[in-house]
Motif scaffolding. Structure first.
Motif, PDB file in Angstrom:
ATOM      1  N   PRO A  80      64.408  60.761 -24.721  1.00 48.94           N
ATOM      2  CA  PRO A  80      65.136  59.504 -24.514  1.00 48.94           C
ATOM      3  C   PRO A  80      64.241  58.557 -23.711  1.00 48.94           C
ATOM      4  CG  PRO A  80      66.424  61.410 -23.767  1.00 48.94           C
ATOM      5  CD  PRO A  80      65.055  61.896 -24.034  1.00 48.94           C
ATOM      6  N   GLY A  81      64.441  57.275 -23.866  1.00 45.74           N
ATOM      7  CA  GLY A  81      63.736  56.314 -23.018  1.00 45.74           C
ATOM      8  C   GLY A  81      64.074  56.599 -21.569  1.00 45.74           C
ATOM      9  N   PHE A  82      63.099  56.420 -20.680  1.00 41.66           N
ATOM     10  CA  PHE A  82      63.349  56.759 -19.280  1.00 41.66           C
ATOM     11  C   PHE A  82      64.141  55.665 -18.576  1.00 41.66           C
ATOM     12  CE2 PHE A  82      59.258  59.007 -20.235  1.00 41.66           C
ATOM     13  CZ  PHE A  82      59.874  60.239 -20.435  1.00 41.66           C
ATOM     14  N   VAL A  83      64.881  56.123 -17.578  1.00 38.16           N
ATOM     15  CA  VAL A  83      65.790  55.240 -16.860  1.00 38.16           C
ATOM     16  C   VAL A  83      65.451  55.332 -15.377  1.00 38.16           C
ATOM     17  CG1 VAL A  83      68.218  54.721 -16.385  1.00 38.16           C
ATOM     18  CG2 VAL A  83      67.572  55.734 -18.586  1.00 38.16           C
ATOM     19  N   ASP A  84      65.149  54.197 -14.768  1.00 35.33           N
ATOM     20  CA  ASP A  84      64.746  54.182 -13.357  1.00 35.33           C
ATOM     21  C   ASP A  84      65.896  53.614 -12.534  1.00 35.33           C
ATOM     22  OD1 ASP A  84      63.479  54.086 -10.942  1.00 35.33           O
ATOM     23  OD2 ASP A  84      61.707  52.998 -11.657  1.00 35.33           O
ATOM     24  N   SER A  85      66.464  54.458 -11.696  1.00 33.17           N
ATOM     25  CA  SER A  85      67.638  54.015 -10.946  1.00 33.17           C
ATOM     26  C   SER A  85      67.272  53.227  -9.690  1.00 33.17           C
ATOM     27  CB  SER A  85      68.492  55.221 -10.553  1.00 33.17           C
ATOM     28  OG  SER A  85      67.719  56.095  -9.754  1.00 33.17           O
ATOM     29  N   HIS A  86      65.990  53.064  -9.427  1.00 39.03           N
ATOM     30  CA  HIS A  86      65.583  52.326  -8.226  1.00 39.03           C
ATOM     31  C   HIS A  86      64.251  51.653  -8.495  1.00 39.03           C
ATOM     32  CE1 HIS A  86      65.623  52.211  -3.562  1.00 39.03           C
ATOM     33  NE2 HIS A  86      64.677  51.391  -3.991  1.00 39.03           N
ATOM     34  N   SER A  87      64.317  50.405  -8.881  1.00 38.72           N
ATOM     35  CA  SER A  87      63.119  49.673  -9.256  1.00 38.72           C
ATOM     36  C   SER A  87      63.149  48.293  -8.611  1.00 38.72           C
ATOM     37  CB  SER A  87      63.079  49.519 -10.780  1.00 38.72           C
ATOM     38  OG  SER A  87      62.048  48.645 -11.167  1.00 38.72           O
ATOM     39  N   ILE A 129      65.873  49.767 -16.378  1.00 42.69           N
ATOM     40  CA  ILE A 129      65.635  49.842 -14.938  1.00 42.69           C
ATOM     41  C   ILE A 129      66.789  49.204 -14.166  1.00 42.69           C
ATOM     42  CG2 ILE A 129      63.118  49.906 -15.151  1.00 42.69           C
ATOM     43  CD1 ILE A 129      63.050  46.980 -14.257  1.00 42.69           C
ATOM     44  N   HIS A 130      67.043  49.784 -12.997  1.00 42.21           N
ATOM     45  CA  HIS A 130      68.037  49.268 -12.069  1.00 42.21           C
ATOM     46  C   HIS A 130      67.258  48.459 -11.048  1.00 42.21           C
ATOM     47  CE1 HIS A 130      71.584  50.415  -9.163  1.00 42.21           C
ATOM     48  NE2 HIS A 130      71.751  49.229  -9.704  1.00 42.21           N
ATOM     49  N   GLN A 131      67.385  47.129 -11.114  1.00 40.04           N
ATOM     50  CA  GLN A 131      66.597  46.244 -10.250  1.00 40.04           C
ATOM     51  C   GLN A 131      67.336  46.038  -8.940  1.00 40.04           C
ATOM     52  OE1 GLN A 131      66.561  43.040 -13.245  1.00 40.04           O
ATOM     53  NE2 GLN A 131      64.344  43.082 -12.998  1.00 40.04           N
ATOM     54  N   LEU A 132      66.837  46.694  -7.898  1.00 39.52           N
ATOM     55  CA  LEU A 132      67.550  46.679  -6.631  1.00 39.52           C
ATOM     56  C   LEU A 132      67.027  45.602  -5.687  1.00 39.52           C
ATOM     57  CD1 LEU A 132      67.927  50.449  -5.657  1.00 39.52           C
ATOM     58  CD2 LEU A 132      69.436  49.023  -7.025  1.00 39.52           C
ATOM     59  N   HIS A 133      67.954  45.104  -4.877  1.00 44.06           N
ATOM     60  CA  HIS A 133      67.575  44.306  -3.716  1.00 44.06           C
ATOM     61  C   HIS A 133      66.810  45.220  -2.769  1.00 44.06           C
ATOM     62  CE1 HIS A 133      68.261  42.291   0.206  1.00 44.06           C
ATOM     63  NE2 HIS A 133      68.300  41.168  -0.510  1.00 44.06           N
ATOM     64  N   THR A 321      70.873  69.655  -7.014  1.00 43.94           N
ATOM     65  CA  THR A 321      71.361  69.918  -8.375  1.00 43.94           C
ATOM     66  C   THR A 321      72.222  71.177  -8.394  1.00 43.94           C
ATOM     67  OG1 THR A 321      69.429  68.855  -9.342  1.00 43.94           O
ATOM     68  CG2 THR A 321      70.655  70.337 -10.776  1.00 43.94           C
ATOM     69  N   ARG A 322      71.736  72.221  -7.728  1.00 39.91           N
ATOM     70  CA  ARG A 322      72.486  73.492  -7.707  1.00 39.91           C
ATOM     71  C   ARG A 322      73.825  73.344  -6.985  1.00 39.91           C
ATOM     72  NH1 ARG A 322      70.136  74.359 -11.434  1.00 39.91           N
ATOM     73  NH2 ARG A 322      68.152  75.415 -11.687  1.00 39.91           N
ATOM     74  N   ARG A 323      73.925  72.350  -6.105  1.00 41.25           N
ATOM     75  CA  ARG A 323      75.188  72.101  -5.408  1.00 41.25           C
ATOM     76  C   ARG A 323      76.127  71.220  -6.232  1.00 41.25           C
ATOM     77  NH1 ARG A 323      77.007  75.062  -0.989  1.00 41.25           N
ATOM     78  NH2 ARG A 323      75.165  75.857   0.065  1.00 41.25           N
ATOM     79  N   GLY A 324      75.690  70.871  -7.435  1.00 44.09           N
ATOM     80  CA  GLY A 324      76.572  70.117  -8.320  1.00 44.09           C
ATOM     81  C   GLY A 324      76.464  68.598  -8.172  1.00 44.09           C
ATOM     82  N   ILE A 325      75.418  68.169  -7.515  1.00 41.40           N
ATOM     83  CA  ILE A 325      75.237  66.721  -7.354  1.00 41.40           C
ATOM     84  C   ILE A 325      74.423  66.188  -8.542  1.00 41.40           C
ATOM     85  CG2 ILE A 325      74.181  64.934  -5.883  1.00 41.40           C
ATOM     86  CD1 ILE A 325      74.541  66.948  -3.523  1.00 41.40           C
ATOM     87  N   VAL A 326      74.807  65.032  -9.047  1.00 40.38           N
ATOM     88  CA  VAL A 326      74.014  64.391 -10.103  1.00 40.38           C
ATOM     89  C   VAL A 326      72.782  63.773  -9.444  1.00 40.38           C
ATOM     90  CG1 VAL A 326      73.930  62.558 -11.832  1.00 40.38           C
ATOM     91  CG2 VAL A 326      76.013  63.936 -11.555  1.00 40.38           C
ATOM     92  N   VAL A 327      71.625  64.340  -9.733  1.00 40.36           N
ATOM     93  CA  VAL A 327      70.395  63.911  -9.061  1.00 40.36           C
ATOM     94  C   VAL A 327      69.500  63.186 -10.056  1.00 40.36           C
ATOM     95  CG1 VAL A 327      68.344  64.659  -7.796  1.00 40.36           C
ATOM     96  CG2 VAL A 327      70.507  65.884  -7.503  1.00 40.36           C
ATOM     97  N   SER A 328      68.890  62.108  -9.588  1.00 40.87           N
ATOM     98  CA  SER A 328      67.877  61.449 -10.411  1.00 40.87           C
ATOM     99  C   SER A 328      66.624  61.245  -9.572  1.00 40.87           C
ATOM    100  CB  SER A 328      68.375  60.097 -10.921  1.00 40.87           C
ATOM    101  OG  SER A 328      68.407  59.161  -9.858  1.00 40.87           O
ATOM    102  N   ILE A 329      65.533  61.032 -10.270  1.00 37.92           N
ATOM    103  CA  ILE A 329      64.276  60.664  -9.604  1.00 37.92           C
ATOM    104  C   ILE A 329      64.071  59.186  -9.853  1.00 37.92           C
ATOM    105  CG2 ILE A 329      61.788  60.816  -9.920  1.00 37.92           C
ATOM    106  CD1 ILE A 329      62.130  63.795 -10.274  1.00 37.92           C
ATOM    107  N   HIS A 330      63.621  58.495  -8.824  1.00 41.64           N
ATOM    108  CA  HIS A 330      63.333  57.071  -9.054  1.00 41.64           C
ATOM    109  C   HIS A 330      61.894  56.746  -8.692  1.00 41.64           C
ATOM    110  CE1 HIS A 330      65.072  56.740  -4.796  1.00 41.64           C
ATOM    111  NE2 HIS A 330      63.819  56.346  -4.660  1.00 41.64           N
ATOM    112  N   SER A 331      61.464  55.586  -9.120  1.00 41.83           N
ATOM    113  CA  SER A 331      60.061  55.223  -8.873  1.00 41.83           C
ATOM    114  C   SER A 331      59.922  54.427  -7.590  1.00 41.83           C
ATOM    115  CB  SER A 331      59.514  54.413 -10.044  1.00 41.83           C
ATOM    116  OG  SER A 331      59.969  53.073  -9.971  1.00 41.83           O
ATOM    117  N   ASP A 332      60.739  53.403  -7.407  1.00 44.67           N
ATOM    118  CA  ASP A 332      60.589  52.461  -6.300  1.00 44.67           C
ATOM    119  C   ASP A 332      59.169  51.914  -6.275  1.00 44.67           C
ATOM    120  OD1 ASP A 332      61.279  50.940  -4.158  1.00 44.67           O
ATOM    121  OD2 ASP A 332      61.163  52.537  -2.681  1.00 44.67           O
ATOM    122  N   SER A 333      58.506  51.924  -7.398  1.00 42.04           N
ATOM    123  CA  SER A 333      57.082  51.592  -7.410  1.00 42.04           C
ATOM    124  C   SER A 333      56.663  51.236  -8.830  1.00 42.04           C
ATOM    125  CB  SER A 333      56.291  52.810  -6.921  1.00 42.04           C
ATOM    126  OG  SER A 333      55.030  52.897  -7.543  1.00 42.04           O
TER     127      SER A 333
END
Lengths: 474, 580
Positions: A80-87, A129-133, A321-333
């Motif tokens: 899938p195309g990659f999704v950046d939650s913090h850009s 991308i999620h364009q954050l303040h 992740t093992r604790r059931g949290i939805v985890v993502s990696i972001h770039s911020d870069s």
């Protein structure tokens, strides 16, 4: 009546033409398809129709029409195309850091559709991308979500039905401990972690009062009165919408104590932190995060660039992740975003995430955090055809994306790119030569406002140009 | 004839008021004074061109125009035989005649402004609590006009008789005025005020220094809130005015009151926007609040001319084209996009015209008014019909500002703003000979060529009112100043570093100084022998502008002298950065 029928027929006719025009089929044939939701399909095909995934399965099971455009993907991997939650890519600003709460500003106002980083990230398979303040203040601006449709105008890049989100920030950045005030200037409140909490509590309280004002106004109107509407205040309107659950909180955070503080504070006002950003000490309070119901977006193995960023481990993603949290990696870069898949690959090494779990960190999980999991994030029928074609396994350092498409349209094609280079070089040469032949008129400009360069998020947060404590783990 | 060389010449251009007027200086408003311009080709703009026409000017108005107009007995004759007469040119967006605001006045600041060295002043300004400088729509340019006899000499010499003017700092830059570029005291020159409310989307207030808003998105949020507040204010007062009995009186607010004619569509806004995306932001903002708007600058409007047409936008197109940066050692270091943008900028006018977008020209940030026509000629080369170019600096701006009954063409009853040129306005060797502003004649004297040190001047005696006259003399100091300099200023607060990027063209110096607070463009610069003199304008993070000077001597690769700002001088030394 006749007119209505005619209108109806016309609509039908035009609707049909429009459908016919975009009824183009593309078949990606004979690839290894990493769906990010239902495992990997060897020798598979993807059928794209009208920019959506119409079918996915084994080569033999996916049939295309006679006019379908065929992409032979033999030997290739499709993700899938990659999704950046913090850009912070493709924006004409990062921080409105002048006040402690600037929830009235909107990053969507300042999208820069010609930022070259869009193209560079496409070349690395990024599509949304999620364009954050920035994180200069406790409550920053409202964020924006775009797809990297290079060459398209801003309104076509924006994901139309994307949810509204707002940036919060805790710790050293909003208290400005690493950004001394300019000589002679007074420091901005807050200067401590206590102060940051107070800013947020006060803002929630103001938002609640504002909400009540408007509720009272609506009630009075219902009673048949004609009251003066309250003054619309864009800052408080955003705070009220946060309290109404119409705007998701994405909060920059490092330390475990602050993570818990923010979650408790939100619970006090009956709301939830939607996504924690950076979350370096998330592993310490994973059960609390899971119980609260927040998701976590993290820097995988990047720390030590300031005091609050020291107590980190690369097992963060796996533990949460093992604790059931939805985890993502972001770039911020802008730089990391170009090889996002390698960031995900590391998480198989630290904590034994499965291949699919690792892939989800940069696809489906960030999509969930942006509430777009029904549209993007995995290769499933009905989703947008945002796809990356790799020449090898995406988690190998020797692999590279050959093609990136968004909604079935190719926005990066390595072959095309290589072909274009000679043409662009020639054009540049010609333009330089032309200027040399016709020297321009020397025109000093006057009265322009010199723009004081604003600090980028990287500079503020110390990720890249950080101070002496900077240590980047690999 | 090189165009670049000609500009140096323009700088040296001197002009004097016609002798016939000089004799009468001091006399009261010359009521009834009449002039007859005869024998010239009259380009009326709105009507046919009149060969050997006569224009009778009286009481500041055009009394008659035509081929067979009788010349009144009391009229002074201006012989325009062989020349071409145009309506006075209109620059549709400038900051002409705007007094620099006193740097001391900061609202809410205790105590007097610190005096002393300039560095201290700047620091004090940065430290000042957030003032509303640049955020007040009630500021009017009419209150800031400061016009002396020579203020508009350069503009008139370039053929301009009218301009829209407003300060250029802040978000709300102030209410503009259309003024005639005469010599009267400020208010007497005003044709229309407020003409527009000027807005900038730039983020000049900076991060951490000047207060909210300090970013591009902050500026938009600030503007949005301002217009919402203005709407609320309108609603409050409407209700109160309809039925004040029993209602608490709303508070008067000068800023929100000033926005009323804007949100009601009576006064248009000018929004400065240069790039394609800024233009879109400007239009979107104006549409969101249903404002009447003009987009000023619009350098990249060649990219979205059709979109602008679909929006019904009006553009004040800047003729200040992007320039190759000074001291660029490696031309390859610039991106293809930058090169494209530079090559395409002159095409904007033709693109707008073709798309049917209403537009007028502005000098934008051009330092020398004479460059306006030079660059207009480039727009014509890039495909803009010549008559459209002329209209975009005469009748179109007059129409846009609602002044087409008074300005923009040579017609009976209009204001006698006229330009008498030696030939076609856009031809390179054409010179402006006379200008009439409000019926008052100004003779444009041929400029003296700058004295060439150690030798007779080249091209002496030819002179010329605008570029095209002659090649500038090769100065003995040619290239001496050009390059990048690092300067150290000894201020009472300690040493302060800055850089200067200078370009030299004959004796003219252009470029900018770079201080830690931002860039200070050079507004005037010259070098004679090894003595250099510069004037520059610094804008502080608070949005205030200050003028400074630099006088120094260059000795090979080093320089020393004095820098002055706000009446104080500090010594400086510096050296040239060697080219790699």
């Amino acid at each position: 009546m006749k007119r209505t029928i005619l209108f109806f027929l016309l609509t039908l006719a035009f609707g049909a033409t429009a459908l016919a025009q975009s009824n183009e089929e593309i078949l990606i044939r004979n690839a290894t398809i990493m769906t990010a939701s239902r495992g990997t399909i060897e020798g598979g095909s993807i059928l794209i129709r009208n920019g959506k995934i119409a079918a996915v399965g084994k080569v033999a099971d996916v049939k295309a029409g006679a006019n379908a455009k065929i992409i032979d993907a033999t030997g290739m991997y499709v993700t899938p195309g990659f999704v950046d939650s913090h850009s912070h890519t493709a924006l004409d600003g990062t921080n409105e850091g002048t006040l402690s709460n600037t929830s009235m500003v909107r990053m969507g106002d300042v999208v820069n559709p010609i930022d070259i980083n869009i193209y560079r990230q496409l070349a690395g398979g990024m599509t949304t991308i999620h364009q954050l303040h920035g994180s200069a203040n406790a409550i920053g601006g409202q964020n924006s979500i775009i797809k990297l449709k290079w060459g398209k105008p801003v309104d076509q890049m924006k994901v139309a039905d994307a949810p509204r989100t707002v940036k919060f920030a805790l710790g050293e950045n909003p208290k400005r401990s690493n950004s001394p005030a300019l000589p002679g200037a007074t420091r901005r409140f807050p200067a401590t972690r206590m102060g940051v909490e107070e800013v947020i509590r006060e803002s929630f309280t103001q938002g609640r009062e504002y909400l009540q004002q408007w509720d009272a106004y609506e009630l009075a109107k219902k009673r048949g009165e004609n009251p003066l509407p309250p003054r619309r205040d864009l800052k408080l309107e955003a705070m009220a919408d946060i309290l109404r659950g119409k705007i998701d909180i994405h909060s920059h955070c490092y330390r475990a104590d602050e993570i818990v503080m923010l979650m408790r504070l939100c619970e006090e006002f009956g709301i939830r932190v939607h996504t924690l950003q950076h979350t370096l000490e998330g592993f310490k309070v994973a059960p609390e995060i899971a119980k609260h119901g927040a998701s976590a977006s993290i820097l995988p193995d990047w720390w030590g660039y300031k005091w609050e960023a020291f107590d980190a481990i690369p097992f963060n993603a796996a533990i949460m992740t093992r604790r059931g949290i939805v985890v993502s990696i972001h770039s911020d870069s802008n730089e990391h975003a170009r090889r996002f898949y390698q960031e995900a690959a590391k998480m198989m090494k630290y904590g034994d995430l499965t291949e699919e779990e690792a892939l989800k960190l940069v696809t489906l999980n960030p999509a969930i955090q942006m509430r777009l999991e029904k549209r993007i994030g995995s290769i499933d029928v009905g989703k947008d055809a945002d796809l990356v074609l790799f020449n090898g396994h995406p988690f190998s350092v020797y692999s590279r994306p050959e093609m990136t498409m968004i909604e079935g349209e190719v926005y990066f094609d390595r072959k095309q790119d290589l072909e274009n280079r000679a043409k662009l070089t020639a054009e540049k040469k010609a333009l330089i030569e032309k200027e040399r032949r016709t020297p321009g008129v020397a025109q000093p400009t006057v009265q322009q406002q010199p723009v004081i360069p604003t600090l980028s998020e990287e500079e503020i947060d110390g990720h890249q140009h950080g101070g002496p404590g900077r240590k980047k783990q690999r | 004839m090189k165009r670049t060389s000609l500009l140096a010449f323009t700088c040296a251009m001197a002009l004097t008021v016609a002798a016939l007027i000089a004799a009468r200086t001091g006399s009261a408003q010359s009521q009834g004074e009449a002039y007859a311009i005869r024998g010239g080709t009259v380009v009326t703009v709105t009507g046919a061109v009149i060969q050997k026409g006569t224009i009778v000017v009286r009481n500041g108005l055009i009394q008659a125009v035509g081929a067979d107009v009788p010349i009144p007995g009391d009229a002074r004759i201006v012989d325009a035989t062989g020349m071409t007469v145009y309506p006075g040119l209109i620059d549709s967006h400038t900051a002409y005649g705007v007094r620099q605001e006193a740097p001391a006045g900061g609202g809410g600041r205790g105590g007097g402004a610190p005096t002393g060295d300039p560095i201290q002043m700047i620091m004090a300004q940065m430290a000042a609590p957030q003032t509303s400088a640049g955020l007040r729509p009630e500021v009017t340019v009419v209150d800031q006009l400061q016009v002396a006899e020579t203020t508009f000499d350069q503009q008139r010499a370039a053929g301009f008789t009218t301009a829209l003017t407003a300060p250029r700092t802040g978000v709300f830059q102030g209410q503009s005025a259309v003024i005639n570029l005469g010599t009267d005291a400020g208010e007497k020159l005003v044709l229309k005020a407020p003409a527009t409310l000027n807005i900038s989307l730039g983020s000049g207030r900076g991060f951490g220094g000047g207060g909210y808003p300090g970013s591009a998105m902050g500026v938009l949020a600030f503007l949005r809130q301002s217009f919402l507040d203005a709407q609320h204010y309108r609603e409050q007062w409407n209700r109160y005015n309809q039925n004040p009995r029993g209602l608490q009186r709303p508070q008067v607010n000068k800023s929100l009151a000033a926005l009323q004619p804007v949100i009601n569509g009576q006064v248009p806004v000018i929004i400065n926007a240069s790039s394609q995306r800024e233009i879109e932001r400007a239009v979107n903002l104006a549409e969101e609040f249903k404002l009447k708007y003009l987009v000023s600058g619009a350098t990249q409007s060649y990219m979205n001319a059709d979109w602008l047409k679909s929006k019904g936008a009006t553009v004040l197109l800047s003729l200040s084209f992007p320039q190759k940066p000074a001291g660029l050692d490696d031309p390859e270091s610039e991106s293809l996009r930058t090169l494209r943008e530079r090559a395409d900028a002159p095409k904007a006018a033709a693109a707008l015209q073709k798309a049917g977008v209403r537009f007028a020209f502005t000098s934008g940030t051009l330092a020398r008014p004479a460059d306006f026509l030079v660059n207009a000629a480039r727009a014509i080369e890039a495909g803009l019909p010549k008559d459209e170019a002329l209209k975009a600096m005469t009748i179109y701006p007059a129409q846009i500002f609602g002044l087409s009954e008074q300005l923009g063409s040579i017609e009976k009853g209009k204001i006698a703003n006229l330009v008498i040129a030696s030939g076609d306005l856009f031809a390179r060797d054409t010179k402006i000979k006379h200008v009439f502003v409000d019926g008052k004649p100004f003779e444009i004297k041929a400029a003296e060529a700058p004295q060439r040190p150690g030798g007779p001047m080249a091209g002496g005696g030819r002179g010329g009112g605008r570029p095209g006259g002659t090649t500038p003399p090769e100065s003995a100091g040619a290239g001496l100043a050009a390059g990048s300099w690092t300067l150290t200023v000894a201020s009472p607060r300690g040493e302060m570093k800055m850089t200067a990027n200078l370009q030299q063209n004959g004796e003219a110096i252009t470029g900018e100084l770079n201080l830690q607070f931002g860039a200070a463009p050079i507004t005037k610069g010259s070098i004679k022998g090894n003595e250099i003199e510069l004037e520059y304008t610094l804008t502080t993070p608070n949005g205030q502008t200050m003028n400074g000077t630099l006088k120094g001597k260059i000795d090979g690769a080093s320089i020393s002298g004095q820098m002055g700002m706000m009446g104080r001088n500090s010594d400086f030394t510096g050296s040239k950065t060697p080219k790699e």
